[in-house]
Design a protein around this motif. Structure first.
Motif, short mmCIF file in Angstrom:
data_model
loop_
_atom_site.label_atom_id
_atom_site.label_comp_id
_atom_site.label_asym_id
_atom_site.label_seq_id
_atom_site.Cartn_x
_atom_site.Cartn_y
_atom_site.Cartn_z
N ASP A 136 -60.80 -140.86 -73.30
CA ASP A 136 -59.95 -141.23 -74.74
C ASP A 136 -61.35 -141.11 -75.15
OD1 ASP A 136 -57.79 -141.97 -74.24
OD2 ASP A 136 -57.77 -143.27 -73.09
N GLY A 137 -61.03 -140.03 -75.99
CA GLY A 137 -62.33 -140.21 -77.53
C GLY A 137 -63.33 -139.19 -76.48
N GLY A 138 -63.76 -138.34 -75.42
CA GLY A 138 -64.17 -137.79 -75.05
C GLY A 138 -64.29 -136.29 -75.49
N ILE A 139 -65.43 -135.44 -75.20
CA ILE A 139 -64.97 -133.75 -74.87
C ILE A 139 -65.53 -133.91 -73.87
CG2 ILE A 139 -66.14 -132.00 -75.65
CD1 ILE A 139 -67.93 -133.82 -77.57
N VAL A 140 -64.27 -133.04 -72.93
CA VAL A 140 -63.82 -132.82 -71.31
C VAL A 140 -63.93 -131.40 -72.18
CG1 VAL A 140 -62.04 -132.77 -69.73
CG2 VAL A 140 -62.18 -134.82 -70.84
N ALA A 141 -64.60 -130.87 -69.88
CA ALA A 141 -65.45 -129.87 -70.08
C ALA A 141 -65.21 -129.13 -68.48
CB ALA A 141 -67.18 -129.96 -70.40
N VAL A 142 -63.90 -128.16 -68.96
CA VAL A 142 -64.08 -127.75 -67.01
C VAL A 142 -64.25 -126.02 -66.47
CG1 VAL A 142 -61.85 -127.80 -65.64
CG2 VAL A 142 -61.88 -130.30 -67.10
N GLY A 143 -64.94 -126.03 -66.41
CA GLY A 143 -65.61 -124.43 -66.06
C GLY A 143 -65.49 -124.26 -64.16
N ASN A 144 -64.89 -125.65 -63.69
CA ASN A 144 -65.02 -124.79 -62.22
C ASN A 144 -63.31 -125.13 -61.12
OD1 ASN A 144 -66.93 -123.88 -59.45
ND2 ASN A 144 -66.23 -125.52 -58.57
N ALA A 145 -63.08 -126.43 -61.64
CA ALA A 145 -61.86 -126.97 -60.63
C ALA A 145 -60.62 -126.75 -60.91
CB ALA A 145 -62.28 -127.81 -60.59
N PRO A 146 -59.96 -125.99 -61.13
CA PRO A 146 -58.56 -125.91 -61.74
C PRO A 146 -57.45 -127.21 -61.64
CG PRO A 146 -58.39 -123.88 -60.73
CD PRO A 146 -59.65 -124.94 -60.24
N THR A 147 -57.98 -127.83 -60.20
CA THR A 147 -57.40 -129.70 -60.18
C THR A 147 -58.30 -129.93 -61.45
OG1 THR A 147 -58.60 -130.09 -58.60
CG2 THR A 147 -56.83 -128.70 -57.86
N ALA A 148 -59.27 -130.31 -61.60
CA ALA A 148 -59.39 -131.00 -62.54
C ALA A 148 -59.14 -131.14 -63.57
CB ALA A 148 -60.96 -130.34 -62.52
N LEU A 149 -58.11 -129.87 -64.34
CA LEU A 149 -58.11 -129.51 -65.33
C LEU A 149 -56.66 -130.33 -65.50
CD1 LEU A 149 -58.60 -128.47 -68.61
CD2 LEU A 149 -58.09 -126.11 -67.44
N LEU A 150 -56.02 -129.68 -64.53
CA LEU A 150 -54.73 -129.64 -64.30
C LEU A 150 -54.39 -131.31 -64.12
CD1 LEU A 150 -52.89 -128.27 -61.70
CD2 LEU A 150 -52.44 -128.08 -63.84
N GLU A 151 -55.46 -132.33 -63.87
CA GLU A 151 -54.80 -133.81 -63.29
C GLU A 151 -55.40 -134.26 -65.40
OE1 GLU A 151 -54.99 -137.69 -62.26
OE2 GLU A 151 -54.26 -136.43 -61.50
N VAL A 152 -56.43 -134.03 -65.93
CA VAL A 152 -56.39 -134.36 -67.59
C VAL A 152 -55.38 -133.67 -68.56
CG1 VAL A 152 -57.91 -133.49 -69.57
CG2 VAL A 152 -59.12 -133.87 -66.99
N VAL A 153 -54.45 -132.90 -67.42
CA VAL A 153 -53.26 -132.57 -68.44
C VAL A 153 -52.48 -133.13 -67.91
CG1 VAL A 153 -51.43 -131.17 -68.58
CG2 VAL A 153 -53.84 -129.85 -68.82
N ARG A 154 -52.58 -134.70 -66.75
CA ARG A 154 -51.08 -135.16 -66.19
C ARG A 154 -51.73 -136.42 -67.21
NH1 ARG A 154 -50.76 -139.20 -62.88
NH2 ARG A 154 -52.83 -139.51 -62.80
N LEU A 155 -53.17 -136.84 -66.91
CA LEU A 155 -53.14 -137.73 -67.29
C LEU A 155 -52.84 -138.02 -69.12
CD1 LEU A 155 -56.46 -138.20 -65.84
CD2 LEU A 155 -55.02 -139.80 -65.85
N VAL A 156 -53.11 -137.24 -69.73
CA VAL A 156 -52.77 -137.04 -71.49
C VAL A 156 -51.54 -136.82 -71.05
CG1 VAL A 156 -52.01 -135.17 -72.84
CG2 VAL A 156 -54.71 -134.81 -71.55
N GLU A 157 -50.26 -136.14 -70.85
CA GLU A 157 -48.84 -136.04 -71.16
C GLU A 157 -48.48 -137.62 -70.11
OE1 GLU A 157 -47.80 -131.19 -70.53
OE2 GLU A 157 -47.82 -132.47 -67.99
N GLU A 158 -48.97 -138.05 -68.94
CA GLU A 158 -47.97 -139.04 -68.50
C GLU A 158 -48.68 -140.91 -68.46
OE1 GLU A 158 -48.59 -139.00 -64.03
OE2 GLU A 158 -46.97 -136.30 -64.06
N ALA A 159 -50.18 -140.26 -68.97
CA ALA A 159 -50.83 -141.94 -69.23
C ALA A 159 -51.12 -142.04 -70.35
CB ALA A 159 -52.12 -141.78 -67.99
N GLY A 160 -51.00 -141.26 -72.06
CA GLY A 160 -51.34 -140.48 -72.84
C GLY A 160 -52.52 -141.05 -73.67
N VAL A 161 -53.43 -141.01 -72.40
CA VAL A 161 -55.21 -140.47 -72.48
C VAL A 161 -55.01 -139.47 -73.74
CG1 VAL A 161 -56.65 -139.31 -71.80
CG2 VAL A 161 -55.50 -140.59 -70.14
N ARG A 162 -56.35 -139.72 -74.15
CA ARG A 162 -56.79 -138.39 -75.83
C ARG A 162 -57.89 -138.29 -75.83
NH1 ARG A 162 -51.86 -137.84 -74.56
NH2 ARG A 162 -50.26 -137.82 -75.93
#
Length: 223
Positions: A136-162
């Motif tokens: 929350d409020g951080g800068i997320v940088a994903v350059g290697n692992a698609p599963t990391a990005l998919l998880e961040v998207v899930r957290l945004v959509e399902e857990a309200g992470v911003r």
């Protein structure tokens, strides 16, 4: 802090080479559809890879640059999917803004949980970042692992992470393009993506360096 805003090169020879390199990128790239600030990011990505396809493959949420600059100025943490991103960033620039970098992919608890749940370390690393309050409020940088990005998207959509901004640039053949498309479908969290299979930690580092340079320039203008 020195007045070395635009470049990390500390000698005139180094500065001249970098200046000439950017001039070549500008000339050979030709027309583009980016704003001035967006182009500073894209051309640094091209400079880092010698790949002109990023002129077009790179897309920006309308608030991406502004959100990135504000997050850096506020000293927001950078959460990366792999250590390579953290190592590649300029320590003096990060220190200037009080920005710290974090990655958890090799942590023992992350590895153990990934094995127990039959998931990936990248997924569990992002979940750990959320648990310790960095997303929350951080800068997320994903350059290697698609599963990391998919998880961040899930957290945004399902857990309200911003997060303040998400740089989605994983490289690969399995879920890379899909993860970036999922991120680009999000409207209420700013993002920068590289469409398709192309990406990599080098690109994430280049984009972050461009944002740091722009933040320095903005701070100097306001001083």
């Amino acid at each position: 802090m020195s007045g070395n805003i635009v470049t990390e090169q500390l000698t005139r020879a180094g500065q001249a080479i970098e200046h000439d390199s950017f001039a070549i990128v500008d000339r050979e790239a030709g027309a583009h559809r980016y704003t001035g600030a967006q182009w500073q990011i894209v051309r640094r990505m091209i400079h880092a890879t010698a790949d002109f396809e990023f002129n077009g493959l790179t897309r920006f949420h309308p608030q991406a640059v502004q959100a990135g600059l504000e997050a850096i100025a506020a000293g927001a943490p950078i959460v990366a999917d792999v250590e390579m991103i953290c190592v590649g960033l300029s320590r003096p620039r990060l220190a200037h803004f009080g920005v710290q970098t974090h990655q958890f992919i090799s942590d023992d608890d992350v590895i153990a949980t990934a094995r127990a749940e039959n998931s990936t370390r990248a997924v569990q690393a992002m979940r750990k970042a959320q648990r310790v309050g960095l997303l929350d409020g951080g800068i997320v940088a994903v350059g290697n692992a698609p599963t990391a990005l998919l998880e961040v998207v899930r957290l945004v959509e399902e857990a309200g992470v911003r997060p303040a901004i998400i740089l989605g640039m994983p490289v690969g053949f399995v879920s890379a393009a899909e993860s970036k498309a999922a991120l680009a479908a999000i409207a209420d969290v700013p993002w920068i993506v590289t469409d398709g299979r192309k990406g990599g930690s080098t690109l994430a580092v280049a984009a972050l360096h461009a944002l740091l340079a722009l933040a320095e320039a903005r701070a100097a203008e306001r001083a």
